[in-house]
Design a protein around this motif. Sequence first.
Motif, PDB file in Angstrom:
ATOM      1  N   PHE A 236     -13.308   6.327  37.153  1.00 47.90           N
ATOM      2  CA  PHE A 236     -13.443   6.494  35.707  1.00 47.90           C
ATOM      3  C   PHE A 236     -12.746   5.321  35.018  1.00 47.90           C
ATOM      4  O   PHE A 236     -11.535   5.147  35.171  1.00 47.90           O
ATOM      5  CB  PHE A 236     -12.829   7.813  35.241  1.00 47.90           C
ATOM      6  N   PRO A 237     -13.476   4.493  34.263  1.00 49.27           N
ATOM      7  CA  PRO A 237     -12.850   3.345  33.596  1.00 49.27           C
ATOM      8  C   PRO A 237     -12.071   3.792  32.361  1.00 49.27           C
ATOM      9  O   PRO A 237     -11.985   4.992  32.040  1.00 49.27           O
ATOM     10  CB  PRO A 237     -14.053   2.483  33.208  1.00 49.27           C
ATOM     11  N   GLU A 238     -11.510   2.825  31.639  1.00 53.07           N
ATOM     12  CA  GLU A 238     -10.849   3.118  30.367  1.00 53.07           C
ATOM     13  C   GLU A 238     -11.883   3.660  29.373  1.00 53.07           C
ATOM     14  O   GLU A 238     -12.974   3.124  29.243  1.00 53.07           O
ATOM     15  CB  GLU A 238     -10.195   1.868  29.791  1.00 53.07           C
ATOM     16  N   ILE A 239     -11.523   4.734  28.687  1.00 53.52           N
ATOM     17  CA  ILE A 239     -12.405   5.343  27.683  1.00 53.52           C
ATOM     18  C   ILE A 239     -11.815   5.040  26.313  1.00 53.52           C
ATOM     19  O   ILE A 239     -10.677   5.440  26.022  1.00 53.52           O
ATOM     20  CB  ILE A 239     -12.527   6.861  27.893  1.00 53.52           C
ATOM     21  N   PRO A 240     -12.564   4.359  25.420  1.00 57.20           N
ATOM     22  CA  PRO A 240     -12.029   4.078  24.080  1.00 57.20           C
ATOM     23  C   PRO A 240     -12.422   5.168  23.078  1.00 57.20           C
ATOM     24  O   PRO A 240     -13.470   5.808  23.202  1.00 57.20           O
ATOM     25  CB  PRO A 240     -12.692   2.751  23.717  1.00 57.20           C
ATOM     26  N   LEU A 241     -11.588   5.382  22.104  1.00 60.44           N
ATOM     27  CA  LEU A 241     -11.865   6.311  21.001  1.00 60.44           C
ATOM     28  C   LEU A 241     -11.291   5.707  19.723  1.00 60.44           C
ATOM     29  O   LEU A 241     -10.090   5.446  19.632  1.00 60.44           O
ATOM     30  CB  LEU A 241     -11.243   7.684  21.261  1.00 60.44           C
ATOM     31  N   GLN A 242     -12.159   5.502  18.741  1.00 63.08           N
ATOM     32  CA  GLN A 242     -11.717   4.940  17.458  1.00 63.08           C
ATOM     33  C   GLN A 242     -11.366   6.082  16.514  1.00 63.08           C
ATOM     34  O   GLN A 242     -12.128   7.021  16.338  1.00 63.08           O
ATOM     35  CB  GLN A 242     -12.807   4.056  16.844  1.00 63.08           C
ATOM     36  N   MET A 243     -10.202   5.999  15.922  1.00 69.56           N
ATOM     37  CA  MET A 243      -9.704   7.011  14.997  1.00 69.56           C
ATOM     38  C   MET A 243      -9.396   6.345  13.652  1.00 69.56           C
ATOM     39  O   MET A 243      -9.152   5.148  13.564  1.00 69.56           O
ATOM     40  CB  MET A 243      -8.428   7.657  15.542  1.00 69.56           C
ATOM     41  N   VAL A 244      -9.416   7.174  12.602  1.00 71.83           N
ATOM     42  CA  VAL A 244      -8.941   6.727  11.292  1.00 71.83           C
ATOM     43  C   VAL A 244      -7.429   6.885  11.254  1.00 71.83           C
ATOM     44  O   VAL A 244      -6.915   7.973  11.533  1.00 71.83           O
ATOM     45  CB  VAL A 244      -9.600   7.531  10.156  1.00 71.83           C
ATOM     46  N   LYS A 245      -6.742   5.806  10.969  1.00 75.93           N
ATOM     47  CA  LYS A 245      -5.291   5.866  10.824  1.00 75.93           C
ATOM     48  C   LYS A 245      -4.929   5.348   9.434  1.00 75.93           C
ATOM     49  O   LYS A 245      -5.345   4.252   9.039  1.00 75.93           O
ATOM     50  CB  LYS A 245      -4.581   5.038  11.886  1.00 75.93           C
ATOM     51  N   TYR A 246      -4.175   6.138   8.701  1.00 74.98           N
ATOM     52  CA  TYR A 246      -3.822   5.793   7.324  1.00 74.98           C
ATOM     53  C   TYR A 246      -2.551   4.957   7.291  1.00 74.98           C
ATOM     54  O   TYR A 246      -1.584   5.225   8.022  1.00 74.98           O
ATOM     55  CB  TYR A 246      -3.614   7.067   6.501  1.00 74.98           C
ATOM     56  N   ARG A 247      -2.584   3.953   6.422  1.00 72.25           N
ATOM     57  CA  ARG A 247      -1.382   3.222   6.090  1.00 72.25           C
ATOM     58  C   ARG A 247      -0.777   3.868   4.846  1.00 72.25           C
ATOM     59  O   ARG A 247      -1.507   4.323   3.963  1.00 72.25           O
ATOM     60  CB  ARG A 247      -1.707   1.761   5.840  1.00 72.25           C
ATOM     61  N   VAL A 248       0.516   3.917   4.762  1.00 77.25           N
ATOM     62  CA  VAL A 248       1.181   4.603   3.657  1.00 77.25           C
ATOM     63  C   VAL A 248       1.792   3.575   2.715  1.00 77.25           C
ATOM     64  O   VAL A 248       2.118   2.438   3.102  1.00 77.25           O
ATOM     65  CB  VAL A 248       2.275   5.569   4.177  1.00 77.25           C
ATOM     66  N   ALA A 249       1.909   3.983   1.455  1.00 76.96           N
ATOM     67  CA  ALA A 249       2.439   3.077   0.431  1.00 76.96           C
ATOM     68  C   ALA A 249       3.914   2.779   0.691  1.00 76.96           C
ATOM     69  O   ALA A 249       4.693   3.670   1.039  1.00 76.96           O
ATOM     70  CB  ALA A 249       2.263   3.698  -0.947  1.00 76.96           C
ATOM     71  N   LYS A 250       4.246   1.525   0.534  1.00 74.74           N
ATOM     72  CA  LYS A 250       5.642   1.139   0.718  1.00 74.74           C
ATOM     73  C   LYS A 250       6.513   1.740  -0.369  1.00 74.74           C
ATOM     74  O   LYS A 250       7.654   2.147  -0.120  1.00 74.74           O
ATOM     75  CB  LYS A 250       5.740  -0.394   0.716  1.00 74.74           C
ATOM     76  N   LYS A 251       5.945   1.817  -1.582  1.00 77.03           N
ATOM     77  CA  LYS A 251       6.640   2.448  -2.702  1.00 77.03           C
ATOM     78  C   LYS A 251       5.710   3.503  -3.284  1.00 77.03           C
ATOM     79  O   LYS A 251       4.868   3.191  -4.150  1.00 77.03           O
ATOM     80  CB  LYS A 251       7.018   1.414  -3.764  1.00 77.03           C
ATOM     81  N   PRO A 252       5.784   4.742  -2.803  1.00 67.81           N
ATOM     82  CA  PRO A 252       4.872   5.784  -3.307  1.00 67.81           C
ATOM     83  C   PRO A 252       5.027   5.978  -4.803  1.00 67.81           C
ATOM     84  O   PRO A 252       6.123   5.870  -5.365  1.00 67.81           O
ATOM     85  CB  PRO A 252       5.332   7.038  -2.538  1.00 67.81           C
ATOM     86  N   GLU A 253       3.880   6.243  -5.452  1.00 70.93           N
ATOM     87  CA  GLU A 253       3.862   6.481  -6.887  1.00 70.93           C
ATOM     88  C   GLU A 253       3.262   7.849  -7.156  1.00 70.93           C
ATOM     89  O   GLU A 253       2.299   8.257  -6.497  1.00 70.93           O
ATOM     90  CB  GLU A 253       3.042   5.398  -7.602  1.00 70.93           C
ATOM     91  N   ALA A 254       3.828   8.549  -8.101  1.00 67.71           N
ATOM     92  CA  ALA A 254       3.337   9.877  -8.462  1.00 67.71           C
ATOM     93  C   ALA A 254       1.925   9.773  -9.026  1.00 67.71           C
ATOM     94  O   ALA A 254       1.609   8.863  -9.792  1.00 67.71           O
ATOM     95  CB  ALA A 254       4.282  10.523  -9.477  1.00 67.71           C
ATOM     96  N   GLY A 255       1.079  10.714  -8.629  1.00 63.95           N
ATOM     97  CA  GLY A 255      -0.286  10.762  -9.127  1.00 63.95           C
ATOM     98  C   GLY A 255      -1.265   9.950  -8.315  1.00 63.95           C
ATOM     99  O   GLY A 255      -2.466   9.986  -8.596  1.00 63.95           O
ATOM    100  N   LEU A 256      -0.797   9.175  -7.342  1.00 63.50           N
ATOM    101  CA  LEU A 256      -1.679   8.372  -6.499  1.00 63.50           C
ATOM    102  C   LEU A 256      -1.727   8.961  -5.097  1.00 63.50           C
ATOM    103  O   LEU A 256      -0.856   9.745  -4.686  1.00 63.50           O
ATOM    104  CB  LEU A 256      -1.192   6.925  -6.442  1.00 63.50           C
ATOM    105  N   ASP A 257      -2.762   8.563  -4.323  1.00 63.26           N
ATOM    106  CA  ASP A 257      -2.921   9.063  -2.961  1.00 63.26           C
ATOM    107  C   ASP A 257      -1.847   8.508  -2.044  1.00 63.26           C
ATOM    108  O   ASP A 257      -1.428   9.156  -1.082  1.00 63.26           O
ATOM    109  CB  ASP A 257      -4.315   8.683  -2.447  1.00 63.26           C
TER     110      ASP A 257
END
Length: 496
Positions: free
Chosen positions: A268-289
């Motif tokens: 069995f070779p290497e099996i790849p799986l692509q996932m969504v990974k979120y980057r987070v805000a360095k300075k979070p702001e209220a009201g934003l994602d």
Amino acid sequence: MPATLRRFFVLLLLLLADVCPPLRAQSAAEAQADIVLGRTTFPVNEYFTIGFRLRGAALERYSAFPDIEGFKKSSKSSTTTTRIVGGQTSTELTITQRYAAYGEGEFELKPFTMTVNGLTIRSAGGKLQVQPQPAAAPSPAPGAAPIQGLGLLDKLFGKPKPQEFVEPQDNAFLALVPDKTTVFVGEGVHIGLYFYLTPADQGLLSFYNFGGQLPEILQLLRQRTAWEEPFNEQEIVPETVVAGGKTYLRYRLYEAEYYPLNTQPLTFPEIPLQMVKYRVAKKPEAGLDNRMEGFKTYRTVARTISVKPLPPHPLRDQVPVGDYHLREAINRTSFRTGQAFTYSFRVEGEGNLAALAAPVPQLSAGIEVYGPDTETGITRQAGRVGGTKQFQYRLIVRRPGVLALDSIFSLVFFNPATARYDTLRPEVRPQVKGAASSTAFNARRDDPFYQEMLESADNTLQQRDAYTEVLRYANYILLALGALAVFGWWRSGHRH
């Protein structure tokens, strides 16, 4: 009334009209809505915007703004414009969604529709050109005129600035897990493809187009020298497991049982799986994602399952492999010679039942065997594959006495748990009564007509000349009917 006081009341009325528009019911026919797109050519450090304008009605509901490939949704803004013309007040509401580009380049805004207060509005889309960030403008020389073009809203609230995002470390991994590292030829090995992540990583990761990635994954898992029994597809839901003393959420992506057909290793070779990974805000702001979508590819470790040959045996290349037991059934335990009956040789246990062949009857004089009819039931559960396989035969015995079914049927198999060969033999020994009989006809064993007729056939012995007597009586009846017909014809002729 002084002019200054009159101007104060006029300004007050205008302010009230802006904050509290008249409570006049407006019909759906008066409501109008359209889509407003921002500039299609802009630098990477600025936002692209999509908005809608609603006139003639208060906002009740609206559908989601579209997603744009290569962009991340940012904050929203709303603007209300109230106009009084000829004593009539009109209100216009604009809702704007900002989009931040991941990078420079040309992107496509596909045609889309939105629904606002039940009204369907459409946009033909277009091409978006994201240009490099412009160089910083030089400071104006002393005494130079100020730069024009800064809007009032920018003065009041400040111009929106793209957030800075960082990629946090995660503890997730993709694993291909076999339940054995070495198997015999024909022995099953369970292979599971799992994605592990800690509960703290749930907000950072999500699946991306798994249905589109699955065909490539299955192609990499395919083994040319093995029989594959895949488990039924199921909803991908997390289950809590403990690995290495740490708690994980495990997602079962695919599992199957593999039965090697020869001694070639399962690779069995290497099996790849692509996932969504979120980057987070360095300075979070209220009201934003405070998150930005990105992608990360996880890979399994390559696996090899070694395959051992079966121990020497005269039937080594033919025997099934598994942990099997016999459950037999017969429709009666006492019958007469020449009477057909059914016998079921049912194999139960864990193994490759789909490839298990029927026992070959060892026939002797005075015994006829027809069939078998085969029925297979395979169960895949909890990482194991098992079930039953039934072979139903029809038999006719011509000689009285005890019928030793174990001399007719037997199944040799190899049990990998004990690494030994074993044999399934019947224990039922029915009693056959009556005098010895001979076969009335030589039926074809593979003809289904005779297999069905044997169940209801009368096995009572008949005289050899029985059909000759029947023919004689039939001739007498035909002569009587002929004489009666001649007599009737003669009578009808004399009447005329």
